[in-house]
Design a protein around this motif. Structure first.
Motif, PDB file in Angstrom:
ATOM      1  N   ASP A   1     -49.068  63.138 114.301  1.00 27.83           N
ATOM      2  CA  ASP A   1     -48.009  64.122 114.144  1.00 27.83           C
ATOM      3  C   ASP A   1     -46.743  63.577 113.493  1.00 27.83           C
ATOM      4  O   ASP A   1     -45.665  63.569 114.090  1.00 27.83           O
ATOM      5  CB  ASP A   1     -47.679  64.706 115.521  1.00 27.83           C
ATOM      6  CG  ASP A   1     -47.264  66.157 115.368  1.00 27.83           C
ATOM      7  OD1 ASP A   1     -46.771  66.727 116.332  1.00 27.83           O
ATOM      8  OD2 ASP A   1     -47.423  66.717 114.272  1.00 27.83           O
ATOM      9  N   ASP A   2     -46.907  63.144 112.291  1.00 31.08           N
ATOM     10  CA  ASP A   2     -45.827  62.546 111.549  1.00 31.08           C
ATOM     11  C   ASP A   2     -45.195  63.618 110.652  1.00 31.08           C
ATOM     12  O   ASP A   2     -45.843  64.123 109.749  1.00 31.08           O
ATOM     13  CB  ASP A   2     -46.446  61.415 110.717  1.00 31.08           C
ATOM     14  CG  ASP A   2     -45.421  60.576 110.013  1.00 31.08           C
ATOM     15  OD1 ASP A   2     -44.469  61.146 109.455  1.00 31.08           O
ATOM     16  OD2 ASP A   2     -45.586  59.348 110.004  1.00 31.08           O
ATOM     17  N   GLU A   3     -43.949  63.942 110.885  1.00 32.98           N
ATOM     18  CA  GLU A   3     -43.324  65.043 110.138  1.00 32.98           C
ATOM     19  C   GLU A   3     -43.243  64.779 108.639  1.00 32.98           C
ATOM     20  O   GLU A   3     -43.409  65.681 107.837  1.00 32.98           O
ATOM     21  CB  GLU A   3     -41.954  65.402 110.708  1.00 32.98           C
ATOM     22  CG  GLU A   3     -42.023  66.299 111.948  1.00 32.98           C
ATOM     23  CD  GLU A   3     -42.970  67.510 111.808  1.00 32.98           C
ATOM     24  OE1 GLU A   3     -42.926  68.188 110.758  1.00 32.98           O
ATOM     25  OE2 GLU A   3     -43.758  67.755 112.740  1.00 32.98           O
ATOM     26  N   GLN A   4     -42.988  63.517 108.280  1.00 32.39           N
ATOM     27  CA  GLN A   4     -42.918  63.154 106.855  1.00 32.39           C
ATOM     28  C   GLN A   4     -44.233  63.484 106.145  1.00 32.39           C
ATOM     29  O   GLN A   4     -44.253  63.997 105.025  1.00 32.39           O
ATOM     30  CB  GLN A   4     -42.599  61.655 106.730  1.00 32.39           C
ATOM     31  CG  GLN A   4     -42.677  61.084 105.322  1.00 32.39           C
ATOM     32  CD  GLN A   4     -41.574  61.625 104.412  1.00 32.39           C
ATOM     33  OE1 GLN A   4     -40.441  61.811 104.863  1.00 32.39           O
ATOM     34  NE2 GLN A   4     -41.913  61.889 103.170  1.00 32.39           N
ATOM     35  N   VAL A   5     -45.337  63.187 106.840  1.00 36.10           N
ATOM     36  CA  VAL A   5     -46.660  63.458 106.280  1.00 36.10           C
ATOM     37  C   VAL A   5     -46.857  64.961 106.086  1.00 36.10           C
ATOM     38  O   VAL A   5     -47.281  65.414 105.023  1.00 36.10           O
ATOM     39  CB  VAL A   5     -47.770  62.857 107.176  1.00 36.10           C
ATOM     40  CG1 VAL A   5     -49.153  63.300 106.707  1.00 36.10           C
ATOM     41  CG2 VAL A   5     -47.676  61.340 107.189  1.00 36.10           C
ATOM     42  N   TRP A   6     -46.504  65.737 107.104  1.00 39.58           N
ATOM     43  CA  TRP A   6     -46.661  67.191 107.010  1.00 39.58           C
ATOM     44  C   TRP A   6     -45.797  67.785 105.906  1.00 39.58           C
ATOM     45  O   TRP A   6     -46.221  68.699 105.200  1.00 39.58           O
ATOM     46  CB  TRP A   6     -46.333  67.869 108.341  1.00 39.58           C
ATOM     47  CG  TRP A   6     -47.392  67.663 109.383  1.00 39.58           C
ATOM     48  CD1 TRP A   6     -47.262  66.993 110.572  1.00 39.58           C
ATOM     49  CD2 TRP A   6     -48.748  68.131 109.341  1.00 39.58           C
ATOM     50  NE1 TRP A   6     -48.446  67.007 111.263  1.00 39.58           N
ATOM     51  CE2 TRP A   6     -49.374  67.705 110.533  1.00 39.58           C
ATOM     52  CE3 TRP A   6     -49.496  68.860 108.412  1.00 39.58           C
ATOM     53  CZ2 TRP A   6     -50.709  67.992 110.825  1.00 39.58           C
ATOM     54  CZ3 TRP A   6     -50.824  69.145 108.700  1.00 39.58           C
ATOM     55  CH2 TRP A   6     -51.413  68.714 109.893  1.00 39.58           C
ATOM     56  N   THR A   7     -44.588  67.253 105.743  1.00 41.69           N
ATOM     57  CA  THR A   7     -43.705  67.739 104.687  1.00 41.69           C
ATOM     58  C   THR A   7     -44.318  67.484 103.312  1.00 41.69           C
ATOM     59  O   THR A   7     -44.342  68.372 102.453  1.00 41.69           O
ATOM     60  CB  THR A   7     -42.327  67.036 104.775  1.00 41.69           C
ATOM     61  OG1 THR A   7     -41.847  67.178 106.114  1.00 41.69           O
ATOM     62  CG2 THR A   7     -41.327  67.636 103.808  1.00 41.69           C
ATOM     63  N   ASN A   8     -44.833  66.249 103.115  1.00 49.27           N
ATOM     64  CA  ASN A   8     -45.477  65.933 101.840  1.00 49.27           C
ATOM     65  C   ASN A   8     -46.708  66.805 101.596  1.00 49.27           C
ATOM     66  O   ASN A   8     -46.931  67.267 100.478  1.00 49.27           O
ATOM     67  CB  ASN A   8     -45.866  64.457 101.775  1.00 49.27           C
ATOM     68  CG  ASN A   8     -44.690  63.566 101.428  1.00 49.27           C
ATOM     69  OD1 ASN A   8     -43.660  64.037 100.941  1.00 49.27           O
ATOM     70  ND2 ASN A   8     -44.832  62.281 101.680  1.00 49.27           N
TER      71      ASN A   8
END
Ligand code: C2E
Ligand code: CA
Ligand code: CA
Ligand code: CA
Length: 280
Positions: free
Chosen positions: A160-167
């Motif tokens: 659940d890494d927000e940076q990953v989801w944003t990308n």
């Protein structure tokens, strides 16, 4: 007894030592391979299960090792991940896969134009500039965003890494499809994935394997297929090895799949020959 314990301990220490040396050697060889470009890609067809015709190809990396020959990722991906070498290697994989699919798309009639599906490590998704890297690669190879799918494993995503989801969301807005790989191994629910920027769910091979022999996995796969589709997700079943697998999946309405039944991963020139063979 005391002496025996001591010997055992020494053996254990020697074992640890050897393992560490091996890993270090592998790492430095891999570093060299990244600098010299000693990799190649094989491509496995992803097919329309009912029709048996290809819709895309998954790019799978191989290492052309100077002494050991061509080796598969199970022998080096872990070290590549740990060392961070997966990032420069992955950059090459993306470029090479797009160059190759661009050529196939030029040769084949538009209605047969395949997409390429590329495995991406979570470490790549976290990189600043990964989105630009993908955008640039599409631009200079001339592949439209619909010609590319990116796969990320479910176990990586549950962190659940927000940076990953944003990308992922940005890439998806460009028109690139995002697939969750090895679905079912990471215990995330489809409900959770519903609010996420995802288009495709790839059901892990282990579930497909077990489907034939026992009732529970069959019910589970049936459930995943129907729920995913009701959520608007596309389903791809992995590891289809027999006509029975295919038959069961078609009957439950699973649209796409891949596996040895259709083809093992092929070298780039073998792909075109294979395509000619399956054309009606
Ligand atoms: P994956 O993404 O789940 O890829 C499917 C693996 O299952 C491939 O192994 C493929 O050759 C194999 N396979 C396909 N159909 C069948 C079948 O019907 N039966 C059986 N027994 N096996 C089948 P491969 O090529 O050794 O790749 C292993 C894993 O390495 C991949 O699993 C993926 O997680 C990783 N990987 C491969 N290429 C890349 C890459 O470029 N980047 C990253 N980050 N990971 C990669
Ligand atoms: Ca994959
Ligand atoms: Ca997989
Ligand atoms: Ca896998």
């Amino acid at each position: 007894a005391k002496g025996a314990g001591k010997n055992q301990w020494r053996r254990y220490q020697a074992h640890l030592h050897n393992e560490m040396v091996e890993r270090l050697e592998l790492r430095s060889a891999l570093d060299h391979a990244v600098n010299e470009g000693h990799f190649l890609l094989h491509y496995q067809p992803i097919v329309d299960l009912a029709a048996g015709t290809p819709v895309g190809f998954e790019a799978l990396v191989r290492w052309h090792h100077p002494k050991r020959g061509v080796i598969t990722p199970d022998q080096f991906i872990e070290v590549a991940e740990e060392s961070g070498l997966i990032v420069p290697m992955g950059r090459w994989v993306l470029e090479e896969a797009l160059r190759t699919v661009a050529e196939w798309r030029r040769i084949l009639p538009p209605e047969l134009a395949p997409y390429v599906s590329v495995n991406v490590s979570v470490r790549q998704f976290r990189e600043n500039g990964f989105v630009d890297q993908v955008r640039n690669a599409l631009q200079h190879t001339g592949v439209p965003p619909q010609g590319l799918m990116l796969e990320i494993t479910e176990t990586m995503l549950v962190k659940d890494d927000e940076q990953v989801w944003t990308n992922l969301a940005t890439l998806r807005d460009l028109g690139i499809r995002i697939a969750i790989d090895d679905f079912g191994t990471g215990y995330s629910s489809l409900g959770y994935l519903r609010q996420r920027p995802i288009d495709v769910v790839k059901i892990d091979k282990t579930f497909i394997d077990d489907m034939i022999t026992s009732h529970q996995p069959l019910a589970l796969v049936t459930g995943i297929v129907s729920l995913a589709q009701s959520l608007g997700l596309i389903v791809v079943a992995e590891g289809i090895e027999s006509p029975t697998h295919r038959e069961l999946l078609v009957r439950m309405g699973c649209p796409f799949g891949q596996g040895y039944l259709f083809s093992s991963p092929l070298g780039p020139t073998e792909v075109l020959a294979w395509m000619r063979g399956v054309q009606p």
